[in-house]
Scaffold this active site. Sequence first.
Site, PDB file in Angstrom:
ATOM      1  CG  HIS A 179     -22.214  40.183  26.466  1.00 18.75           C
ATOM      2  ND1 HIS A 179     -22.148  40.779  27.355  1.00 18.75           N
ATOM      3  CD2 HIS A 179     -21.075  40.183  25.691  1.00 18.75           C
ATOM      4  CE1 HIS A 179     -20.865  41.462  27.522  1.00 18.75           C
ATOM      5  NE2 HIS A 179     -20.222  41.193  26.314  1.00 18.75           N
TER       6      HIS A 179
ATOM      7  N   GLY B 273     -14.783  44.620  22.938  1.00 18.05           N
ATOM      8  CA  GLY B 273     -16.000  45.654  23.303  1.00 18.05           C
ATOM      9  C   GLY B 273     -15.645  46.929  23.006  1.00 18.05           C
ATOM     10  N   GLY B 274     -15.387  47.777  24.204  1.00 16.28           N
ATOM     11  CA  GLY B 274     -14.646  48.892  24.184  1.00 16.28           C
ATOM     12  C   GLY B 274     -13.730  49.498  23.208  1.00 16.28           C
TER      13      GLY B 274
ATOM     14  CD  GLU C  71     -22.039  44.126  28.930  1.00 23.32           C
ATOM     15  OE1 GLU C  71     -22.602  44.459  27.702  1.00 23.32           O
ATOM     16  OE2 GLU C  71     -20.806  44.361  29.078  1.00 23.32           O
TER      17      GLU C  71
ATOM     18  CD  GLU D 155     -17.151  38.189  26.007  1.00 20.41           C
ATOM     19  OE1 GLU D 155     -16.545  38.934  25.178  1.00 20.41           O
ATOM     20  OE2 GLU D 155     -18.326  38.638  26.257  1.00 20.41           O
TER      21      GLU D 155
ATOM     22  CB  SER E  11      -9.734  44.491  29.409  1.00 22.53           C
ATOM     23  OG  SER E  11     -10.858  45.052  30.137  1.00 22.53           O
TER      24      SER E  11
ATOM     25  CG  ASN F  11     -20.736  43.244  22.062  1.00 19.80           C
ATOM     26  OD1 ASN F  11     -21.585  43.854  21.730  1.00 19.80           O
ATOM     27  ND2 ASN F  11     -20.721  42.597  23.444  1.00 19.80           N
ATOM     28  CD1 TRP F  12     -18.894  47.722  17.596  1.00 15.96           C
ATOM     29  CD2 TRP F  12     -20.532  48.821  16.272  1.00 15.96           C
ATOM     30  NE1 TRP F  12     -18.486  47.707  16.025  1.00 15.96           N
ATOM     31  CE2 TRP F  12     -19.360  48.815  15.438  1.00 15.96           C
ATOM     32  CE3 TRP F  12     -21.463  49.604  15.857  1.00 15.96           C
ATOM     33  CZ2 TRP F  12     -19.504  49.136  14.062  1.00 15.96           C
ATOM     34  CZ3 TRP F  12     -21.384  50.176  14.467  1.00 15.96           C
ATOM     35  CH2 TRP F  12     -20.401  49.638  13.770  1.00 15.96           C
ATOM     36  CE  LYS F  13     -19.657  45.238  25.662  1.00 16.11           C
ATOM     37  NZ  LYS F  13     -18.851  45.071  27.014  1.00 16.11           N
TER      38      LYS F  13
ATOM     39  N   GLY G 137     -15.062  45.146  30.322  1.00 14.05           N
ATOM     40  CA  GLY G 137     -15.180  46.571  30.445  1.00 14.05           C
ATOM     41  C   GLY G 137     -14.389  47.102  31.678  1.00 14.05           C
TER      42      GLY G 137
HETATM   43  P1  PGA Z   1     -14.597  44.893  26.629  1.00  9.38           P
HETATM   44  O1  PGA Z   1     -15.976  44.036  26.477  1.00  9.38           O
HETATM   45  O2  PGA Z   1     -13.799  44.458  25.451  1.00  9.38           O
HETATM   46  O3  PGA Z   1     -15.026  46.282  26.528  1.00  9.38           O
HETATM   47  O4  PGA Z   1     -14.129  44.410  27.936  1.00  9.38           O
HETATM   48  C1  PGA Z   1     -15.784  42.684  25.910  1.00  9.38           C
HETATM   49  C2  PGA Z   1     -17.178  42.242  25.631  1.00  9.38           C
HETATM   50  O5  PGA Z   1     -17.961  42.447  26.268  1.00  9.38           O
HETATM   51  O6  PGA Z   1     -17.520  41.556  24.768  1.00  9.38           O
END
Ligand code: PGA
Length: 248
Positions: free
Chosen positions: A95, A232-233, A97, A165, A211, A9-11, A171
């Site tokens: 998600h 994500g990251g 966010e 999640e 993470s 997930n590149w956000k 993050g």
């Molecule tokens: P993260 O994000 O790996 O940067 O913690 C995961 C996500 O939001 O799907």
Amino acid sequence: MKKSLVAGNWKMYKTPQESVTFVQELKRSVKNYEDRDILVCPPFTSLVPVSELLKDTPIKLGAQNVYFEEEGAFTGEVSAKMLKEVGVSCVICGHSERRNIFMETNEIINKKVKKTISTGMTAILCVGEKLEEREDEKTFDIIETQVQRCLDGIDNTEGLVIAYEPVWAIGTGKNATPEQAEEVHLFIKELVSKLFGSSSAESILILYGGSVKPENIDLLMAQKDIDGVLVGGASLKLDSFLRIIDYR
Ligand code: PGA
């Protein structure tokens, strides 16, 4: 045999040009796997050029959001049909966010999940508790409510993936331990079994996200009920994403 899923997930990262460069390198470096699927979810503006590059490759294309109406005066939104036509096969729905920054409720997410599935794509439904909810021992209640409300009116699990999640792990660099994740995954599988029957619980994929990194991927994937990851990251850098894809 059911395949696992490693999803990036590149956000709100990577311009179209940066996305193209990344995916060209990913295509060149990734191995062929029979037991796992790979998915990248770039921002909307990168979907078209990335889709062109992924044609005839095993790497799938996902979107990070969708609007649930068919079409109309909804300034700023993108429909499921639009995503499907450019080659998107999976959509991340709900998600944390989206829930916490953009105020999406379980009811809105339910509509997005339904629209995604009825358009012939896979919905990756995200659920997870906040830190204070975990500390108050409300994790299972929160997960149960989110799963039930977001899947209201859905009568089977075809086209559905669930991602656990925990919000406190996203993050933050602080991942759930493999045991903490496994406990919730097992709970979600039991819930799916109650709602849709035991064969659905066996076939559905439950991903872990929060993470995920090269250092913890192998232990996470060694858990019995973790069927993949939403990253994500660590999906933004080629080396770390390749190592996560190559979990052992
Ligand atoms: P993260 O994000 O790996 O940067 O913690 C995961 C996500 O939001 O799907």
